[in-house]
Design an enzyme around this catalytic site. Structure first.
Site, PDB file in Angstrom:
ATOM      1  N   SER A  86       0.853  -1.177   0.000  1.00  0.00           N
ATOM      2  CA  SER A  86       0.000   0.000   0.000  1.00  0.00           C
ATOM      3  C   SER A  86       0.890   1.228   0.000  1.00  0.00           C
ATOM      4  CB  SER A  86      -0.888  -0.031   1.243  1.00  0.00           C
ATOM      5  OG  SER A  86      -1.449   1.244   1.484  1.00  0.00           O
ATOM      6  N   LYS A 162      -5.831  -6.807  -2.287  1.00  0.00           N
ATOM      7  CA  LYS A 162      -4.994  -6.036  -3.206  1.00  0.00           C
ATOM      8  C   LYS A 162      -5.589  -6.210  -4.582  1.00  0.00           C
ATOM      9  CE  LYS A 162      -1.647  -3.413  -4.198  1.00  0.00           C
ATOM     10  NZ  LYS A 162      -1.166  -2.266  -3.423  1.00  0.00           N
ATOM     11  N   SER A 232      -6.662  -2.115  -1.475  1.00  0.00           N
ATOM     12  CA  SER A 232      -5.613  -1.233  -1.999  1.00  0.00           C
ATOM     13  C   SER A 232      -5.413  -1.565  -3.467  1.00  0.00           C
ATOM     14  CB  SER A 232      -4.287  -1.473  -1.269  1.00  0.00           C
ATOM     15  OG  SER A 232      -4.351  -1.026   0.048  1.00  0.00           O
ATOM     16  N   GLY A 355     -16.528   0.920   4.980  1.00  0.00           N
ATOM     17  CA  GLY A 355     -17.004   1.850   6.000  1.00  0.00           C
ATOM     18  C   GLY A 355     -17.825   2.959   5.360  1.00  0.00           C
TER      19      GLY A 355
END
Lengths: 370, 370, 370, 370
Positions: A86, A162, A232, A355
């Site tokens: 990341s 990823k 990411s 989120g």
């Protein structure tokens, strides 16, 4: 599509342990700390199942610190291991690796930190940011949970993916085959890829119903989100790599994981809630001895879409010199460092469908006392 | 050199009050919030003695949001008022103005927030970052303290200076007169100008002995610092503008100020110490009603010179895409927002000789209950 | 909607002259060169009809050098004048103002440089980047041509439009009224606004048929373009400001304008074609005396959509540190400076529907010999 | 210290040929074009003596595209080859590799392009930017000339050096040994390292007398320069790698090299002078067939110290968002592309002591018609 690690063997009486080592790096290609771990005998290369790395690039389209770290880690570990590099250590964040290992062996009964991994096949450029990516991710999460012996989604505390992004070259390649991609803006493609991956996680964990999902909601419906997803995007791969972390029965060792959902970028109480759940003192900053017990903090950061944090304007979305995700990582990195008292924290940018809008999941892995 | 405001008149029986208004801005030239304050009758233009502003530029050499804000504020307030525009709202910081006013009038006996201002003469380019700037600043601090009725340096909690920087044009102008400047690197000149200003404050407050100071220590001896100095450099002026804030006898009103020195960029306990001194709850994040009582937080941010925070590497000094002060502001802004629960905080970059290396002063102004 | 300058009066026997002065600036708010022009008697403030300015910001969403220059110029000139501030002097470009004036008076018969201006009404946020902006621009171009006495579209060589952009605040304002905007990406809104403005110019000049235009083609059909349009977006206005330049009968003076369409960012022959049309030596770089005769070069720059220039990859579209328009301005600025031998050139970024993909119009204004 | 390639063998009757292949790259680690060259039989890996690469990073301290390219090229070629990765393809520059090879074998008598390489030992951090680096570079240039059979310095047209830079870690390492480095500003260290390397080249070529040189002139005396030096600093090495290019008797093949010194960043006539010397049409832009004959253009770019180009202000030195070398590369890249009509040009930034202030050497390698 190949599952990672021969999970069948580990389901027997042997009690696996999930170990997590935090290794500082001096530059993106620095694997000297990892080599030292191996040389010391603390860890064997074949025990490593995943590496999370914070590298010091811009975390955006042209961040070549990620492929550089991947090239160095693959030379050290082989192509077998799930690598989640990341980019972006804005503010005070410190570049480091989190080396996640699985060790077969003894241990008492009970519940402890567990890890499982799985990979999707390579995507075509036109699949990125669309339902094909959502569905393949959900299937990979299920395989990774099985590999970890996590049968109850409630025991899953963090799922890292990823995922790939679009470049001008990839867009051209698809166009040459008569295919149009989800966006022609390469930077925007990172958000769509992360978003599709997060929706796939939410689908697998039962947080989002399948019938709510289609291509049109990806990137446009912030109310649809997973509270445990972290994605990411990087230029260095074309498939999704999935790592599931939870507390599973049948695993041993002193590590446990807890998570909360940060409702915005300055939600210190959410972080302190996760710390409290792990028995850590949760008022003010952790004292040094408690900070040492925190093995990892993993969090997502993103700007709010409406340009406000608790009603006050931020400038992330209007800044054409520094990308918004870079601002967001710096902010959440500062808030998390305020809580933990250290800066080697895995704060990753771009929390689409991870989120609520402007917030994101945060997980803490800590060593239990005793 | 002219002192600000006719301080003589205010030394009589009339009990002055220092008022602080926090006004959000929509862009650097936005004075609509200030105009609304005047229109509401809450404040009269002639009562304003200083404005601190966070604007959304890069806070570096070519930050034209500062002169833009100054142009707009001077149109609204006249050239009489000390204006401290600090560029840079990285991370989640919110652009806003802190309008500091002095109102003559009634009030009970006791001690309350007090303000005084003073200006130096314009500097020549070759004086910037050298002892001429140190000494002129110290003299101006003394005048500003006198204007505020602050006789004991221990009652001074924050001294803000706005100071000039060198540009290529200014360096050329000096060279044309046969004068060499303290540095030919325009970005570096901001640090030297801030550093010289801070040493002048430390000299005036008795924190640094005069015999320790000469040109060679400016920018090179981080152990010499003021714990209450804050300096911002900008392209829009050639003099130093000084604002002293403290708790002085003879002033009235509900506002008080406290300060601490942050030992590094993640020193949450320092901020919580200042909050506790003002009677605010200092564990975890302030609840909303307590956050409302915080009228202003003023802090300085800078990268450590050794590239480490508590032994862990940061990348601020090696990042050629984002200046180190921008990273530092984002970090301290995150830590402060974690404590206060709001983002309209005056975090200003470049803390040379302002607190220890990598740290800096932090002051909080709050409304007392009762 | 108000037309600029009372054009009727100038249609009489008085022979107007269009004058162009190139004035260097030391910073975005510097009007000292303009003041010196007025003080010298070379120009009267009331003769000024438009100012083109290159300012040294990033030319993107948060470029506040444009409103700063506008604020300074309006203080010097009043709100009457069309101001086209274009941010971005990347590479070697030199910040400067092009002051365009109209002087009534004597002169021989013939054809010379002519100027006309017009403004649209303020747009609502939801009109930006849509047909409402296209149509209002086309109408304003027609009014500006009439003001200049330009009846044949073939005599028009350059049409500059300054147009607005969307900010988070403006998007919110529209949303509060239940209106959705053309894009939620503030940076992208600059391109849509420029594109709609250019299509409006092409419509007015007969380069694009009206039936080819609807909301969906804006920003998506690079084959629809004007070869004489130049649009710059800025945060400082909500209307379109139009300046038409051409060679018109009935105007006097030594200035003439010529234009070409650059087919890509390195199309030196296009620039040399325009120079040759004006009688300037067009092989190699202009010698100093010829460079002095060039009063202005105005060009548009943009990256190609396919990431290639003549088959070779450029990185403009994949660079998350520097916006693509900044790279493009630097490139075209270098090519134009190679031709002209000077760097005070008006190269403006973002050429959506202004010339072919990756190319753009270039116009040169020069003083004729004799 | 090891000289590159066994030059002794090549001094015999065998007539060596220097070949140059230009290979586009899709990303910094892309060696597919190089692999294709080998697969086609056009070139054998063991013939390669040097690779010049333009990679798409920022060309500054934290440019990790250079080590990424080096890692990929070393995997393909071994550690034997001199690798000069130069970061920064601003404006329209196209990332590519220039593969320089030496082939033993037949050929007619005469003079043709020749190449020689040599390396210094690794430097200590405190030697970087000081006379130790100057002297070691001069010695390496002499060895490289000998390897190329270049006995007359007048036949040398370009000397490329890849040199190291200081990072925070390297500065700390030196400090731990009680050694102070030439600068504590990591970005500035790149300039000092390039400057010391260029002075070493000038010393070796007889352009600068040895008695003019000491530590204090490095970076401060722009009048001391080499007209054929090109130095690039990178984080990925600690020694200097030297590549000498010239026209030498005893070499065969169709390639020749010529050079000029650009007096500033817009010196198109200098480029056209080098083209003319090679028999290429030098008015306007090269037509496509002539552009094809240009195998490589190598140039240096830097901002002027006084902030002016031919008396007009540029903003490179005052821009805190984009480093000055990035602006300079974009500018010179535009000027060179205007001349050549293609963008895969090796323009490298930071020309301290490489040509006059703000200018720099430019060399062209072209295929002679035959």
């Amino acid at each position: 599509m190949r599952a990672h690690l021969p999970a069948k063997k580990s389901q027997g009486p042997a009690m696996p342990e999930c170990l997590v080592f935090r290794v500082p790096t001096r530059h993106p290609a620095d694997v000297s700390g990892l080599d030292a771990l191996f040389a010391s005998g603390a860890l064997a290369p074949e025990e490593v199942v995943a590496v999370f790395g914070k590298t010091e690039g811009n975390g955006c389209v042209n961040d070549f610190t990620r492929p550089l770290a991947v090239m160095a880690l693959e030379a050290a570990l082989g192509a077998r291991v799930a690598l989640v590099m990341s980019g972006g250590t804005e503010g005070g964040l410190s570049p480091h690796l989190l080396v996640v290992a699985r060790r077969e062996g003894a241990g008492g009964p009970g519940t402890a930190l567990a890890v499982g991994t799985a990979f999707t096949d390579d995507f075509l450029p036109e699949e990125i940011g669309r339902m094909a990516q959502v569905r393949a991710t959900a299937a990979a999460v299920a395989r990774a949970m099985a590999a970890a012996g996590l049968t109850d989604p409630a025991d899953v505390h963090f799922v890292q993916v990823k995922c790939p992004l679009l470049t001008s070259a990839r867009i051209q390649e698809a166009a040459a085959r008569g295919q149009d991609v989800s966006t022609h803006d390469t930077y925007a493609s990172m958000g769509l890829s992360r978003g599709a991956s997060a929706l796939g996680i939410g689908l697998a964990l039962g947080e989002i119903p399948g019938e709510a999902l289609d291509d049109s909601v990806i990137g446009t419906r912030p109310d649809l989100f997973s509270g445990r997803a972290s994605a990411s995007a990087g230029i260095e791969l074309m498939r999704n790599e999935v790592i599931v972390l939870g507390n599973a029965p049948g695993w041993s060792g002193p590590l446990r994981i807890a998570h909360r959902v940060m409702r915005d970028g300055i939600d210190l109480p959410a972080i302190q809630g996760a710390l409290a759940e792990l028995g850590l003192p949760a008022s003010g900053q952790l004292p040094p001895e408690a900070a040492e017990r925190v093995v990892a903090l993993l969090a997502k950061a993103e700007p709010t879409g409406d340009g406000l944090i608790r009603g006050r304007r931020h400038i992330m979305n209007d800044d054409s010199d520094i990308n918004a995700t870079r601002h967001a990582r710096a902010l959440v990195g500062g808030v998390a460092a305020a809580a933990i008292g250290r800066t080697d924290l895995f704060v990753s940018g771009g929390a689409e469908h991870q989120g609520p809008d402007g917030g994101g999941p945060v997980a803490v892995i800590a060593r239990m006392n005793g």
